[in-house]
Structures are given as structure tokens and as C-alpha cells.
Design an enzyme around this catalytic site. Structure first.
Site, PDB file in Angstrom:
ATOM      1  N   ALA A 152      43.001  48.652  31.754  1.00 35.29           N
ATOM      2  CA  ALA A 152      42.494  48.085  33.730  1.00 35.29           C
ATOM      3  C   ALA A 152      42.232  49.351  32.995  1.00 35.29           C
ATOM      4  O   ALA A 152      42.490  50.594  33.633  1.00 35.29           O
ATOM      5  CB  ALA A 152      43.103  47.593  34.391  1.00 35.29           C
ATOM      6  N   LYS A 178      47.816  49.108  30.262  1.00 31.90           N
ATOM      7  CA  LYS A 178      47.766  50.628  31.026  1.00 31.90           C
ATOM      8  C   LYS A 178      46.841  50.520  32.346  1.00 31.90           C
ATOM      9  O   LYS A 178      45.876  50.292  32.139  1.00 31.90           O
ATOM     10  CB  LYS A 178      47.225  52.018  29.985  1.00 31.90           C
ATOM     11  CG  LYS A 178      47.991  52.949  30.794  1.00 31.90           C
ATOM     12  CD  LYS A 178      46.422  54.012  29.554  1.00 31.90           C
ATOM     13  CE  LYS A 178      45.253  54.330  30.563  1.00 31.90           C
ATOM     14  NZ  LYS A 178      45.472  54.522  31.396  1.00 31.90           N
ATOM     15  N   SER A 230      34.192  52.318  30.802  1.00 31.80           N
ATOM     16  CA  SER A 230      33.295  53.057  30.202  1.00 31.80           C
ATOM     17  C   SER A 230      32.330  52.600  28.659  1.00 31.80           C
ATOM     18  O   SER A 230      33.534  52.291  28.279  1.00 31.80           O
ATOM     19  CB  SER A 230      32.174  54.426  31.004  1.00 31.80           C
ATOM     20  OG  SER A 230      33.111  54.980  29.960  1.00 31.80           O
ATOM     21  N   GLU A 251      34.362  44.992  28.098  1.00 32.79           N
ATOM     22  CA  GLU A 251      33.925  44.861  29.044  1.00 32.79           C
ATOM     23  C   GLU A 251      33.960  45.382  29.983  1.00 32.79           C
ATOM     24  O   GLU A 251      34.272  46.775  30.291  1.00 32.79           O
ATOM     25  CB  GLU A 251      34.845  43.800  30.019  1.00 32.79           C
ATOM     26  CG  GLU A 251      33.658  42.900  31.189  1.00 32.79           C
ATOM     27  CD  GLU A 251      33.574  43.742  32.427  1.00 32.79           C
ATOM     28  OE1 GLU A 251      32.866  44.186  32.609  1.00 32.79           O
ATOM     29  OE2 GLU A 251      34.041  44.277  33.301  1.00 32.79           O
ATOM     30  N   GLU A 381      23.643  53.784  34.169  1.00 30.73           N
ATOM     31  CA  GLU A 381      24.585  53.499  36.023  1.00 30.73           C
ATOM     32  C   GLU A 381      25.198  53.868  36.391  1.00 30.73           C
ATOM     33  O   GLU A 381      26.054  54.913  36.036  1.00 30.73           O
ATOM     34  CB  GLU A 381      26.190  52.776  34.929  1.00 30.73           C
ATOM     35  CG  GLU A 381      26.918  52.067  35.684  1.00 30.73           C
ATOM     36  CD  GLU A 381      28.070  51.237  35.522  1.00 30.73           C
ATOM     37  OE1 GLU A 381      28.106  50.391  35.833  1.00 30.73           O
ATOM     38  OE2 GLU A 381      28.556  51.333  34.253  1.00 30.73           O
TER      39      GLU A 381
END
Length: 479
Positions: A152, A178, A230, A251, A381
Site C-alpha cells: 500500500a 506491507k 509509482s 495501480e 507526475e
């Protein structure tokens, strides 16, 4: 005078444990810049133990009827509601987020999402049984995958943990999760809550750094690796998982285009876009960070957005007037500052563009105009409270520029023209297209992107399906 730091621990096989070798890292509150806890720096022995526990617990959890798993998840949702203030306190220490917004914007959707997946546990779908060859009946079994290694992120530590463990457990899998090394506190509390409800070994938490995550993904036990993080981290996970053909759920980053046409209600658009761009300090892969405005209303929009930004506050968690808190860590503050420091000469900072205060990692709400499509800040980003604005000529150019980045997670279109909105929703190459809004999510609808934003879906029945496998069973009618 030094303050004793709180000790966070791993949760493995139904008990809290220190790292096997005793190693720890300090955990820092980003609103103060000061350490408040230590967490295990887990390595091979800890990952081995967690994976063994999850593997041992899997057969019994898999074989429960879905109604029993549903009951467990509903109990977890109820417990999260009952202990909401504890979860909020832990998350605020993790992240420095405003207390009020954490209470109103995170706890309710988290609880709702757990309850959604509790229902999904009893809604397994597949083709109906039938005779597709004479004398033979075929049907489909939908089964859990096995042990899931899940990593996460630090931007929404609680909510992203829910997005991972809830569908996995509902489908009958067991979990080794984790949290980020900078935000383990709320996950440790979740382990305490969840562990009191599910059998030991079903849900495990291993704290640590990126090397810990790598050990989890490379471990021979998990059948699936899931990460929110990332692009670089996702590519590393995909590469590691490919060595033994683990299923992968990614994701990753985003660079959401926000296309504003000339018929838009500018004040309403500015209000919605500024909130969606600055919420959570812009540390959201779906944040409204890259605005494309029709040239006929560009100057009006920029002026209104800059004014809105100047009125938005960032500050300490207990300040009820702030929209967002600090950036998560000093590296993230350095990254956001670096984008502004490296702006090309043709760019103009319309608002913000600087750190706020010298305590914690706060950054001002920022607006940058005058940018070109190939500028670094357009293509990469930022993951901070920075909104860029470009001026486009027509619909075709808006589509070209919107799609002209390596990310493809989320987007929005602002127009009163229904036909145009439908055309744009078809042409925009993003996993989500909002129309005249930006950032709302519901448990029933999928969240996930294309291109370098990753693959697989969170939330919805599609997200649940990602944690299952399909088996064809064929039987002879002659025996």
C-alpha cells in the site's frame, strides 16, 4: 528532553512481533517533521514467517462458505466505525491530514467499501452450466487465487489498505500487506482490529522499506502481487513477479487532464477543479492537476483559479479551516519544489510556488500557466498541490494533448454540450472520465487505468474478480 517513541510491530500469524533481527526505522509525523514511533525493518525471516502463516491459513479460509466470509467483513466494517477516532488519530499522525476531513472523507467510504465487498463475496458470477458438446455438461468455478502479497502507498494508507484486503479476503484469499515505511501506524491498528475477527494467518502485516516489498513479491508463496505506487515501483514488481508468473495488479501514477470548454460555468468549474487538485495536497493519482482550457476563456479561468488558490489554506491537522495538510516526507517536498525551480522561462507562476513555514513539509497551493505540451511539469507526475494550465484551440487539440502523456488513469471534461461530452468520453484514453465533476469514487464502479498507470481494477465487481481465478469443469452425462 527526548520523548520515548511508540513501538509499532508486525502482525504475523495472529500476534504482534518485532522484526526477527530487531531492526527498526523511525516514523516521522510530516506535520511536525519529528519522529513519533519506530517500526520494524522487516527482512527475509519476517517475510518467510508471514507467508507461511498466510499459506497455512488459506485452505480453511478458502473453504468457508461465502456467507461466513461476508459476516467477518461486516464485523470488520462495524469495528472500523466503532473505533473510527482511533483510526483517525493514527492516520493523522501518519500523514498530517486535517482531522475533520479524515473523519468525513475517509472513514465513511472505507466502511462502505468493506461492506460492498462483503456483499460481493456472495455474488460470484460465471457462465451457466450447459451442454456445449453432446453428452457433456460444462460449468465454471470461480475460486480464490491463494496468498496475496500487497503493498500500500503513503498517500491514503488506510483507504488503500481497504482497497486491497477487502476484495482479497472476500474472495477467499489470505493476505500479507506491507504499508509504506513512512505510514505504518494506521495499518498496525487495522491489524489489531482485523486480527480480532478473522482466524490467525488470514491477515498479516509486515512493515519495512522497498527491499521488504521486493522480498514479498519475489517470495515463492504468493500467487498474486498487488501494489499501489509509482510507475518505477510497478515496473519493478511486474519484472520480479514475471520470474515465476505471479498474477500482478498495478495501480500506478496519474496525470489527469481536466478539459474545460468555452461553455463551462467558470466559477463552478474553478471551485470543483481547485478542490480536486489540492485535496490531500495533490497527493492523489487522480488529482485534477493538468488543466486544458479553451483559448477563449483561458485568461478568465487562470485569473479565477489563481484567486481560488490564494484563498485555500494548508496547515496543522487541528485547524478546521485548512483544505490539506503537508506533503508526506522531505523527499516529496524536494520533488515538488524541484518541479517549480526547474520551470522553463515561458512558464508563469500565478499563485503559490513556495514552501509554507519551516516546520513540517507544507507547500502552498500553486498555479502555473504558459506551459507547453513537452514541458517536464506537463509530462511528469508532480504529486503535490500544483495545478498547471494550458490553452487549447479546438476539440481535436484538446484530445491530442490530454492523451499525450504516458499516464492514463483519470480525466474530466467540463462542458454543457452533451454531444461533446460523449465524444470526449470516447476519445479520452483514461480509465475514468468524469463529466462536470472530478474525483468522486463509489464502491460499485471500477478504478484503474491504462498505459503506465498500470492494469487491474480496484473497487467494483471488476476489482473483486481480479482476486479470483476461473476453472472449467466438464462432466460426462453417461456415467
Amino acid at each position: 528532553m527526548s520523548t520515548e517513541l511508540r513501538r509499532l510491530r508486525n502482525y504475523i500469524d495472529g500476534e504482534f512481533r518485532d522484526a526477527a533481527d530487531g531492526r527498526t526505522t523511525e516514523v516521522v509525523n510530516p506535520a511536525t517533521g519529528e519522529a513519533y514511533a519506530t517500526a520494524p525493518l522487516s527482512r527475509e525471516a519476517d517475510v518467510d514467517a508471514a507467508m507461511a502463516a498466510a499459506a497455512a491459513a488459506f485452505p480453511a479460509w478458502r473453504d468457508l462458505v461465502p456467507a461466513e466470509r461476508q459476516k467477518a467483513l461486516l464485523k470488520i466494517a462495524d469495528a472500523f466505525e466503532e473505533r473510527a477516532e482511533e483510526l483517525i488519530a493514527a492516520e493523522v499522525e501518519n500523514t498530517g491530514k486535517p482531522i475533520g476531513l479524515t473523519r468525513s472523507e475517509e472513514i465513511p467510504p472505507m466502511v462502505d467499501q468493506i461492506r460492498f465487498f462483503a456483499g460481493a463475496a456472495r455474488m460470484l458470477e460465471g457462465r451457466g452450466a450447459g451442454e456445449y458438446m453432446e453428452g457433456l455438461t460444462s460449468f465454471v468455478r470461480r475460486e480464490p487465487i491463494g496468498v496475496c502479497a500487497q503493498v500500500a502507498p503513503w498517500n491514503y494508507p488506510m483507504m488503500m489498505a481497504v482497497w486491497k484486503f477487502a476484495p482479497a479476503l472476500a474472495a477467499g484469499n489470505t493476505v500479507v500487506l506491507k504499508p509504506s515505511d513512512t505510514t505504518p501506524a494506521s495499518t498496525a491498528l487495522m491489524a489489531d482490529i482485523i486480527g480480532s475477527i478473522v482466524p490467525k494467518g488470514v491477515f498479516n502485516v509486515v512493515c519495512g522499506d522497498r527491499d521488504t516489498g521486493r522480498l514479498m513479491v519475489e517470495h515463492e508463496t504468493p500467487a498474486m502481487a498487488s501494489i499501489t505506487g509509482s510507475v518505477r515501483a510497478g515496473m519493478s514488481v511486474a519484472e520480479s513477479a514475471s520470474k515465476d508468473l505471479k498474477r500482478v495488479h498495478l495501480e500506478l501514477g496519474g496525470k489527469a487532464p481536466v478539459v474545460v470548454f468555452e461553455d463551462t460555468d467558470i466559477p463552478k468549474a474553478v471551485e470543483g477543479i481547485s478542490e480536486a487538485g489540492y485535496f490531500n495536497a495533490g497527493q492523489d493519482c487522480t488529482a485534477a492537476t493538468r488543466v486544458l482550457v479553451h483559448e477563449s476563456v483561458h485568461d478568465e479561468f487562470v485569473s479565477a483559479l489563481a484567486k481560488a488558490a490564494s484563498e485555500i489554506k494548508t496547515g496543522q491537522p487541528d485547524d478546521e479551516d485548512v483544505l490539506y495538510g503537508p506533503l508526506n516526507n522531505p523527499n516529496q517536498l524536494k520533488q515538488v519544489s524541484g518541479f517549480i525551480e526547474r520551470l522553463p522561462a515561458h512558464a508563469k507562476v500565478e499563485a503559490g510556488g513556495h514552501r509554507v513555514g519551516d516546520k513540517g513539509y507544507f507547500y502552498a497551493p500553486t498555479v502555473v500557466s504558459g506551459l507547453k505540451q513537452d514541458d517536464e511539469i506537463i509530462q511528469q507526475e508532480v504529486f503535490g498541490p500544483v495545478i498547471t494550465v494550458q490553452s487549447f484551440r479546438d476539440e481535436d487539440q484538446a484530445v491530442e494533448w490530454a492523451n499525450g502523456v504516458e499516464y492514463a488513469l483519470a480525466s474530466s471534461v467540463w462542458t454543457k454540450d452533451h454531444g461533446r461530452a460523449m465524444r470526449m468520453s470516447k476519445k479520452l484514453d483514461f480509465g475514468c472520465v468524469w463529466i462536470n465533476t472530478h474525483i468522486p469514487l463509489v464502491a460499485e464502479m471500477p478504478h484503474g487505468g491504462f498505459k503506465k498507470s498500470g492494469y487491474g481494477k480496484d473497487l467494483s465487481g471488476y476489482g473483486f474478480d481480479d482476486y479470483t481465478r476461473i476453472k472449467h469443469v466438464m462432466t460426462s452425462l453417461d456415467m
